[in-house]
Motif scaffolding. Structure first.
Motif, PDB file in Angstrom:
ATOM      1  N   TYR A 192      -4.927 -20.701  -6.958  1.00  0.00           N
ATOM      2  CA  TYR A 192      -3.548 -20.391  -7.314  1.00  0.00           C
ATOM      3  C   TYR A 192      -2.777 -20.007  -6.058  1.00  0.00           C
ATOM      4  CZ  TYR A 192      -5.344 -20.358 -12.065  1.00  0.00           C
ATOM      5  OH  TYR A 192      -5.944 -20.711 -13.251  1.00  0.00           O
ATOM      6  N   GLU A 193      -1.517 -20.375  -6.046  1.00  0.00           N
ATOM      7  CA  GLU A 193      -0.708 -20.183  -4.841  1.00  0.00           C
ATOM      8  C   GLU A 193      -0.430 -18.716  -4.554  1.00  0.00           C
ATOM      9  OE1 GLU A 193       3.706 -21.452  -3.104  1.00  0.00           O
ATOM     10  OE2 GLU A 193       2.910 -22.404  -4.923  1.00  0.00           O
ATOM     11  N   ASN A 194      -0.181 -17.941  -5.598  1.00  0.00           N
ATOM     12  CA  ASN A 194       0.306 -16.581  -5.399  1.00  0.00           C
ATOM     13  C   ASN A 194      -0.783 -15.540  -5.649  1.00  0.00           C
ATOM     14  OD1 ASN A 194       2.993 -17.379  -4.835  1.00  0.00           O
ATOM     15  ND2 ASN A 194       3.336 -17.713  -7.018  1.00  0.00           N
ATOM     16  N   THR A 364      -0.786 -20.592 -14.233  1.00  0.00           N
ATOM     17  CA  THR A 364       0.031 -21.610 -13.591  1.00  0.00           C
ATOM     18  C   THR A 364       1.510 -21.344 -13.830  1.00  0.00           C
ATOM     19  OG1 THR A 364      -1.750 -23.233 -13.861  1.00  0.00           O
ATOM     20  CG2 THR A 364       0.464 -24.091 -13.444  1.00  0.00           C
ATOM     21  N   GLU A 367       3.027 -18.733 -11.619  1.00  0.00           N
ATOM     22  CA  GLU A 367       3.269 -19.121 -10.242  1.00  0.00           C
ATOM     23  C   GLU A 367       4.758 -19.251  -9.950  1.00  0.00           C
ATOM     24  OE1 GLU A 367      -0.162 -20.610  -8.003  1.00  0.00           O
ATOM     25  OE2 GLU A 367       0.577 -18.634  -8.543  1.00  0.00           O
TER      26      GLU A 367
END
Length: 414
Positions: A192-194, A364, A367
């Protein structure tokens, strides 16, 4: 340097003594199995990680005879959860006291104390042995699973080689599992990006809350969760961007307060102490079982903490696993062990996939971090609050008694 060799035969080898591994040792302590647990670290677990156990897990602890030890360790009850606007207006309230279940509340205790309590209970088994610190990496792998684990231990001027020969293995050694690697389990991951930032704060005198609510504040500047923590404290969880990490690392107390206050003014007075940053990764193995070996917890299904399910799902799966095991007298029959583990995977894994999928969808969505996502979430929660049947089902699912639990229980009975 002198050396000697020791061989240990056991029914069950548990690799990893974090939450999943220590819970397994606790659950097995009165069943008549000989159990060896191997753990790489002799330090306490990270206190900032999961510390809330669902109502269904509290029922599991009760059936294991473990609940009194948790109260003795300082565990507390959380009776409700609520989502509020940034101005404090209610969006939805989840009251577990309304549920027709044996323990209509969450139990919470520091993460490291949960593992410590499990291990203290596991020691009630006279045939239990904990080996730590000891790195499990030298496995003898066959088509039937893991035949043995060799440990190379140093103790001052002496060295020991310990060979553990188990009839069954539980790989509970986390997201970077050596058991999973040794047996070549295939898996899928998603980064996950964050990340998540966690803070601690003592409760204020104005924070009197007899129900110990989990409270999430939501508004145009984002959302933040205030989570009750044992011994008179709060834990605050906030999803941030990677670029925000530098700010939180360097921020003064006044700067941290101001940043939190822009999201939820009610939280600005708290004396915030940085707890840590957590990159979030989904991991899902395509199988849980190979021969005499089964994976448990993050070793096979690490998930987004959006719904606080990871630790709880591990214990729920473990409860079904222990019910599926052969009796101690049959542990020496490899075909019986393999059949029991295969049946457990066949019945429980497909249902657990649903939890991972739901958590992934929510993770998701989070995000996006923007006002539009927060507004959509507030509207969805408000619609649930307005429909009594939806609210009942939402509350049951939050407590762990939703479709997952019912389906898994029915599968294991069939």
């Amino acid at each position: 340097m002198s050396a000697h060799r020791e061989t240990i035969d056991c029914d069950i080898l548990i690799v990893g003594a974090g939450i999943a591994g220590s819970a397994a040792a606790c659950a097995l302590r009165r069943r008549g199995y000989s159990v060896v647990a191997v753990e790489a670290s002799n330090r306490p677990l990270d206190t900032a990680r999961g510390d809330h156990l669902q109502a269904v897990v509290v029922d599991i602890l009760d059936r294991w005879g473990a609940l009194p030890a948790f109260w003795a360790a300082g565990a507390e009850k959380r009776h409700a959860a609520r989502y509020l606007t940034d101005g404090g207006d209610p969006i939805i309230t989840i009251d577990y006291r309304t549920l027709p279940v044996p323990h209509p509340y969450y139990l919470y205790l520091h993460h490291e104390l949960i593992a410590e309590t499990f291990l203290k209970l596991a020691a009630e088994n006279p045939a239990f042995r904990l080996m730590r610190p000891a790195r499990a990496k030298d496995f003898d792998v066959t088509d039937a699973g893991i035949a043995s684990l060799t440990l190379h231990l140093a103790d001052g001027e002496a060295s020991r080689q310990v060979v553990i020969k188990p009839r069954m293995v539980i790989g509970a050694d986390g997201r970077t599992s050596r058991v999973r690697e040794a047996l070549g389990f295939a898996f899928d991951t998603h980064e996950y990006e964050n990340p998540l930032v966690v803070h601690f704060a003592p409760r204020l005198s104005a924070d009197e809350d007899p129900l110990n609510h989990f409270t999430s504040f939501m508004g145009p500047n984002g959302s933040i969760s205030r989570i009750p923590r044992a011994f008179g404290a709060w834990k605050l969880g906030l999803v941030i961007t990677k670029d925000d990490i530098a700010f939180w690392k360097a921020a003064t107390l006044a700067e941290r307060r101001a940043k939190v206050g822009r999201i939820a003014p009610q939280l600005e007075p708290l004396a915030l102490e940085l707890g840590g940053f957590y990159a979030i990764t989904l991991l899902n193995t395509r199988n849980w079982v190979k021969g005499n070996t089964v994976l448990l917890g993050d070793a096979c299904h690490a998930m987004h903490p959006a719904r606080g399910q990871g630790m709880n799902v591990a214990i729920r799966c473990l409860d079904f696993l222990t019910r599926a095991l052969p009796e101690p007298a049959d542990m020496g029959r490899p075909e019986v062990v393999r059949a029991a583990l295969a049946a457990y995977e066949r019945n429980v894994k497909p249902i657990t996939e649903k939890v991972l999928a739901e958590n992934h969808a929510l993770g998701t969505a989070r995000e996006r971090l923007g006002a539009d996502y927060v507004a959509q979430t507030m509207a969805s929660l408000g619609a649930i609050q307005a429909d009594p049947e939806c609210l009942r089902r939402y509350t049951m699912d939050s407590a762990g008694y939703g479709d997952w639990f019912e389906a898994a229980a029915n599968s294991m009975r069939s």
